[in-house]
Design an enzyme around this catalytic site. Structure first.
Site, PDB file in Angstrom:
ATOM      1  CD  GLU A   1      -2.321  -2.256   0.891  1.00  0.00           C
ATOM      2  OE1 GLU A   1      -1.138  -1.990   1.978  1.00  0.00           O
ATOM      3  OE2 GLU A   1      -2.453  -1.641   0.209  1.00  0.00           O
TER       4      GLU A   1
ATOM      5  CB  CYS B   1       1.660   1.283   1.944  1.00  0.00           C
ATOM      6  SG  CYS B   1       1.206  -0.649   2.378  1.00  0.00           S
TER       7      CYS B   1
END
Length: 267
Positions: free
Chosen positions: A66, A100
């Site tokens: 990720e 993020c």
């Protein structure tokens, strides 16, 4: 936090030879660990550059990563603008923009983008956030984890041709890690800012004709982690959900703060 978590798992009975804790740098020791043939797979949360480095070290690696986000929030002319502004500001500047999934881009329908009322409300919302040290419980925008690197510094300090500050970010009390929110106007799909992850409290606004153009711009990103839309038009929601190419798609809510066991992060 990782060390505390691992201790809890050991205390719960998982043997230490099953779960081991080994903090290493990205250099030779990390490379030796990842390239060891006894390692079947690697799970990574980190920068795109780190994932690319791991792939170069070991091209056949089973890598579950990720990585970076250049996440966009679409605001349609059919949106509830007060709610959209609230969620855009939350996603862009909460945790100093260092999640993020933070909203780094606002893709704003032309009628809304050109509205002075929208701009005034957005500036008011962003500038009213409390900026301060982490020990201040009222602070929403807290220090970035380290002094800005070259990319973030450019995002906070330098505009490109055709851009201007709707809200100019500043350091507080000369503290190079504590920045007030910044909002850039005039960002385009080809802008430097559009194509670089700036891990801090800065938001860029792109003027779009409609939702369809906004989705196309989102889909042409190299960083398709999250994307969102604000609209009360069911047809626009359906087109967004069907066409958008992101890991996590949000409708009429911020792009951050997925709730555990209710909103899966990853699809």
């Amino acid at each position: 936090t990782a060390w505390e978590m691992v201790n809890m798992i050991w205390d719960a009975g998982v043997p230490r030879d099953v779960l081991q804790f080994l903090p290493v740098e990205d250099g030779p020791i990390g490379q030796q660990l990842i390239c060891d043939r006894r390692v079947d797979g690697v799970i990574l949360t980190g920068a795109w550059e780190t994932a690319d480095m791991f792939r170069r070290w070991r091209p056949d690696l089973r890598l579950f990563a990720e990585t970076s986000g250049k996440n966009g929030m679409i605001i349609s002319a059919a949106a509830d603008l007060d709610l959209a502004i609230k969620h855009l500001v939350t996603g862009a500047f909460g945790h100093a923009g260092q999640k993020c999934s933070a909203s780094s881009l606002g893709l704003i329908a032309a009628d809304v983008y050109d509205s002075q009322s929208f701009r005034d409300k957005l500036v008011d919302a962003a500038s009213s956030l409390v900026v301060g040290p982490s020990e201040n419980p009222s602070a929403v925008v807290t220090p970035v984890i380290r002094e800005p690197d070259e990319v973030l510094r450019r995002g906070l300090e330098k505009l490109d041709a055709g851009e201007r500050w709707l809200l100019k970010p500043t350091t507080l009390d000369g503290h190079r890690r504590l920045w007030s929110p910044g909002i850039r106007l005039g960002v385009t799909e080809d802008s430097w800012y559009r194509n670089h992850e700036c891990f801090g409290p800065v938001l860029g606004l792109i003027r779009v004709r409609d939702v369809d153009e906004a989705v196309k711009i989102l889909n042409r990103s190299e960083f398709g982690l999250t994307g969102g839309i604000h609209t009360l038009n069911p047809a626009e929601i359906d087109r967004f959900v069907e066409q958008v190419e992101v890991g996590n798609a949000y409708v009429n809510r911020p792009t951050t703060g997925a709730i555990v066991r209710r909103q899966p992060f990853g699809g």
